[in-house]
Design a protein around this motif. Structure first.
Motif, PDB file in Angstrom:
ATOM      1  N   UNK A 183       0.837  -1.207   0.000  1.00  0.00           N
ATOM      2  CA  UNK A 183       0.000   0.000   0.000  1.00  0.00           C
ATOM      3  C   UNK A 183       0.874   1.260   0.000  1.00  0.00           C
ATOM      4  N   UNK A 184       1.949   1.252   0.775  1.00  0.00           N
ATOM      5  CA  UNK A 184       2.861   2.404   0.794  1.00  0.00           C
ATOM      6  C   UNK A 184       3.536   2.582  -0.559  1.00  0.00           C
ATOM      7  N   UNK A 185       3.945   1.458  -1.162  1.00  0.00           N
ATOM      8  CA  UNK A 185       4.577   1.531  -2.484  1.00  0.00           C
ATOM      9  C   UNK A 185       3.601   2.075  -3.526  1.00  0.00           C
ATOM     10  N   UNK A 186       2.356   1.633  -3.479  1.00  0.00           N
ATOM     11  CA  UNK A 186       1.348   2.104  -4.439  1.00  0.00           C
ATOM     12  C   UNK A 186       1.064   3.594  -4.245  1.00  0.00           C
ATOM     13  N   UNK A 187       0.963   4.017  -3.006  1.00  0.00           N
ATOM     14  CA  UNK A 187       0.746   5.445  -2.720  1.00  0.00           C
ATOM     15  C   UNK A 187       1.909   6.273  -3.266  1.00  0.00           C
ATOM     16  N   UNK A 188       3.126   5.791  -3.073  1.00  0.00           N
ATOM     17  CA  UNK A 188       4.298   6.500  -3.573  1.00  0.00           C
ATOM     18  C   UNK A 188       4.292   6.551  -5.105  1.00  0.00           C
ATOM     19  N   UNK A 189       3.920   5.456  -5.761  1.00  0.00           N
ATOM     20  CA  UNK A 189       3.838   5.448  -7.229  1.00  0.00           C
ATOM     21  C   UNK A 189       2.857   6.510  -7.725  1.00  0.00           C
ATOM     22  N   UNK A 190       1.716   6.618  -7.048  1.00  0.00           N
ATOM     23  CA  UNK A 190       0.723   7.630  -7.433  1.00  0.00           C
ATOM     24  C   UNK A 190       1.277   9.037  -7.257  1.00  0.00           C
ATOM     25  N   UNK A 191       1.995   9.270  -6.174  1.00  0.00           N
ATOM     26  CA  UNK A 191       2.585  10.586  -5.932  1.00  0.00           C
ATOM     27  C   UNK A 191       3.642  10.901  -6.992  1.00  0.00           C
ATOM     28  N   UNK A 192       4.440   9.921  -7.340  1.00  0.00           N
ATOM     29  CA  UNK A 192       5.480  10.119  -8.359  1.00  0.00           C
ATOM     30  C   UNK A 192       4.845  10.414  -9.707  1.00  0.00           C
ATOM     31  N   UNK A 193       3.767   9.713 -10.026  1.00  0.00           N
ATOM     32  CA  UNK A 193       3.084   9.942 -11.303  1.00  0.00           C
ATOM     33  C   UNK A 193       2.474  11.333 -11.379  1.00  0.00           C
ATOM     34  N   UNK A 194       2.213  11.962 -10.240  1.00  0.00           N
ATOM     35  CA  UNK A 194       1.651  13.315 -10.212  1.00  0.00           C
ATOM     36  C   UNK A 194       2.724  14.387 -10.421  1.00  0.00           C
ATOM     37  N   UNK A 195       3.984  14.000 -10.400  1.00  0.00           N
ATOM     38  CA  UNK A 195       5.062  14.962 -10.641  1.00  0.00           C
ATOM     39  C   UNK A 195       5.066  15.373 -12.113  1.00  0.00           C
ATOM     40  N   UNK A 196       5.700  16.504 -12.393  1.00  0.00           N
ATOM     41  CA  UNK A 196       5.853  16.916 -13.795  1.00  0.00           C
ATOM     42  C   UNK A 196       6.800  15.928 -14.476  1.00  0.00           C
ATOM     43  N   UNK A 219      10.011  22.052  -5.491  1.00  0.00           N
ATOM     44  CA  UNK A 219       9.128  22.506  -6.559  1.00  0.00           C
ATOM     45  C   UNK A 219       8.708  23.952  -6.300  1.00  0.00           C
ATOM     46  N   UNK A 220       8.673  24.758  -7.344  1.00  0.00           N
ATOM     47  CA  UNK A 220       8.203  26.133  -7.208  1.00  0.00           C
ATOM     48  C   UNK A 220       6.698  26.145  -7.066  1.00  0.00           C
ATOM     49  N   UNK A 221       6.158  27.019  -6.206  1.00  0.00           N
ATOM     50  CA  UNK A 221       4.698  27.075  -6.071  1.00  0.00           C
ATOM     51  C   UNK A 221       4.065  27.571  -7.369  1.00  0.00           C
ATOM     52  N   UNK A 222       2.876  27.076  -7.636  1.00  0.00           N
ATOM     53  CA  UNK A 222       2.130  27.504  -8.838  1.00  0.00           C
ATOM     54  C   UNK A 222       1.629  28.917  -8.627  1.00  0.00           C
ATOM     55  N   UNK A 223       1.905  29.765  -9.601  1.00  0.00           N
ATOM     56  CA  UNK A 223       1.388  31.124  -9.571  1.00  0.00           C
ATOM     57  C   UNK A 223       0.434  31.268 -10.743  1.00  0.00           C
ATOM     58  N   UNK A 224      -0.835  31.230 -10.434  1.00  0.00           N
ATOM     59  CA  UNK A 224      -1.840  31.346 -11.484  1.00  0.00           C
ATOM     60  C   UNK A 224      -2.265  32.798 -11.587  1.00  0.00           C
ATOM     61  N   UNK A 225      -2.243  33.315 -12.795  1.00  0.00           N
ATOM     62  CA  UNK A 225      -2.659  34.707 -12.966  1.00  0.00           C
ATOM     63  C   UNK A 225      -4.182  34.768 -13.050  1.00  0.00           C
TER      64      UNK A 225
END
Length: 142
Positions: A16-29, A135-141
């Motif tokens: 479960x920890x490995x799967x959670x980490x995979x999901x977090x990694x996939x959310x990276x740019x 990671x730089x914070x998102x700055x949305x105009x």
């Protein structure tokens, strides 16, 4: 490494920890993910190497493979004491120490896959957190 390795951890919990980490990694740019996998390939360890070191070498050499220097030195010192005990004629102490070392090492040999998976998950999680925190914070105009 922040996460402790536990022989008693249920396999499902690790998965479960490995799967959670995979999901977090996939959310990276894409660039962050590329950096993650490039750095991870340098850090992760092979369970078979760990098992071979445990099987063929006495004195905790497999602990060096995972960077656990205190455990290595503790086991090496105990092994040296056992050998010196045999040489100096105190066979009883040497046998007791060798039996204790074997009793401690055998589970690590049989659980080498799990131990190294836990190690790799913890290393990967730390690496993910480093990348995510830089990671730089998102700055949305507006």
């Amino acid at each position: 490494m922040s996460s402790r390795i536990s022989w008693l951890e249920p396999q499902e919990q690790l998965e479960a920890r490995e799967e959670q980490l995979r999901e977090q990694i996939n959310a990276l740019s894409d660039a962050e993910r590329k950096t993650f996998y490039h750095e991870q390939s340098k850090l992760i360890k092979d369970p078979d190497n760990y098992a071979v070191l445990n099987y063929f070498f006495l004195g905790g050499v497999h602990h060096l493979y995972l960077g656990r220097y205190k455990r290595f030195f503790a086991e090496l010192i105990l092994l040296i004491i056992a050998i010196l005990s045999f040489i100096l004629g105190g066979n009883g102490l040497g046998i007791v120490i060798l039996i204790a070392l074997c009793g401690y090492e055998l589970p690590q040999l049989f659980l080498s896959q799990k131990i190294v998976r836990q190690y790799n998950e913890a290393i990967s999680r730390e690496l993910y957190e480093q990348i995510a925190n830089t990671r730089l914070p998102d700055h949305k105009s507006k």
